[in-house]
Design a protein around this motif. Structure first.
Motif, short mmCIF file in Angstrom:
data_model
loop_
_atom_site.label_atom_id
_atom_site.label_comp_id
_atom_site.label_asym_id
_atom_site.label_seq_id
_atom_site.Cartn_x
_atom_site.Cartn_y
_atom_site.Cartn_z
N GLY A 188 0.82 -1.21 0.00
CA GLY A 188 0.00 0.00 0.00
C GLY A 188 0.85 1.26 0.00
N ASN A 189 0.17 2.41 0.00
CA ASN A 189 0.86 3.71 -0.03
C ASN A 189 1.16 4.16 1.40
N ASN A 190 2.30 3.74 1.89
CA ASN A 190 2.68 4.11 3.26
C ASN A 190 3.20 5.55 3.36
N TYR A 191 3.53 6.14 2.22
CA TYR A 191 3.96 7.55 2.23
C TYR A 191 2.81 8.44 2.69
N GLU A 192 1.60 8.13 2.23
CA GLU A 192 0.44 8.91 2.65
C GLU A 192 0.20 8.75 4.16
#
Length: 274
Positions: A188-192
């Motif tokens: 998933g998008n862990n940066y978000e």
């Protein structure tokens, strides 16, 4: 002869000290078994003054219920809390301090009870990587002290302790945000997620010394998010990166991370048409 005399004198002193200790221990045991609670109370106060906090706590615990409703009950409870505090058992001290100021909200020792309750939790606050329930408890107790006694001579000490505790909570959030950042696009998008955690930390603790680190992490996370986007979304996301850059630089023009931020801006501009 002088050496022998010195040796003899040293042994004599040790003997006297041991004798005093034995006598003291014997007297303490007699006090414990005594039904004279006034005697116990006075002995406990003496033990407290002599820094024999375990003995003091043991005797004072016996006295509280017997003296219920009297001034001695109030003093016994406060001294019991202080005995645990001085013995560095801050968890137990906190329980008794809270019991004291709950029973005696306008009592003689209400101010120090509220202060030492919070300050004990502050001294016992765990490292940032551990559960921070104790840190939150310390902040709540110290804030309660400030609310009740805003003119106390311990106000600055309590305020500084709160700032330090808040920084600890902020560091915990920074570490969490960094963890998300390090995970990148794994599952998933862990940066978000890193951005969300960092922004919440800034909102909750706007004056923390870690605010600059949090804002830089947001900039880096936005950059990574843009760089890993599909082509049709890169331009929009790099515009967000540029906005984030100027927000960061306006707040921290002399940041230690200035060169890294400038490099991010340079790359972002390649994807954004004027």
């Amino acid at each position: 002869m002088q050496l022998a005399d010195t040796y003899t004198m040293r042994n004599y002193i040790i003997y006297i000290l041991c004798l005093i200790a034995l006598c003291s221990c014997g007297e303490y045991q007699r006090v414990q078994k005594s039904d004279d609670y006034n005697y116990k109370f006075e002995y406990a106060k003496q033990a407290f003054e002599e820094k024999r906090y375990v003995q003091a706590a043991t005797l004072l615990k016996d006295c509280i219920s017997v003296f219920k409703g009297s001034d001695k009950a109030e003093e016994s409870l406060y001294l019991l809390a202080m005995s645990h505090y001085e013995n560095k058992d801050y968890a137990s001290a906190g329980v008794y301090f809270k019991s004291y100021y709950s029973r005696y909200p306008k009592g003689k020792y209400a101010e120090p009870a509220r202060f030492y309750c919070g300050y004990g939790y502050y001294l016992d606050s765990p490292d940032p990587q551990l559960d921070q329930t104790g840190t939150i408890q310390a902040i709540e107790e110290l804030q309660g002290f400030l609310d009740y006694f805003p003119r106390s001579d311990k106000v600055s000490i309590a305020q500084n302790a709160i700032f330090e505790l808040q920084d600890k909570l902020t560091l915990k959030q920074l570490q969490n945000a960094q963890l998300y950042y390090n995970l990148g696009n794994y599952m998933g998008n862990n940066y978000e997620s890193a951005v969300i955690v960092a922004r919440n930390a800034i909102k909750d603790y706007p004056y923390s010394k870690y605010k600059e680190d949090l804002e830089m992490l947001i900039l880096k996370a936005r950059y990574q998010e843009a760089a890993n986007s599909v082509e049709e979304r890169k331009a929009d996301r790099f515009r967000d990166v540029i906005d984030e850059y100027y927000s960061f630089i306006n707040n921290y023009p002399d940041s230690k991370s200035r060169s890294e931020a400038d490099n991010i801006l340079k790359i972002a501009r390649r994807y954004v048409k004027d």
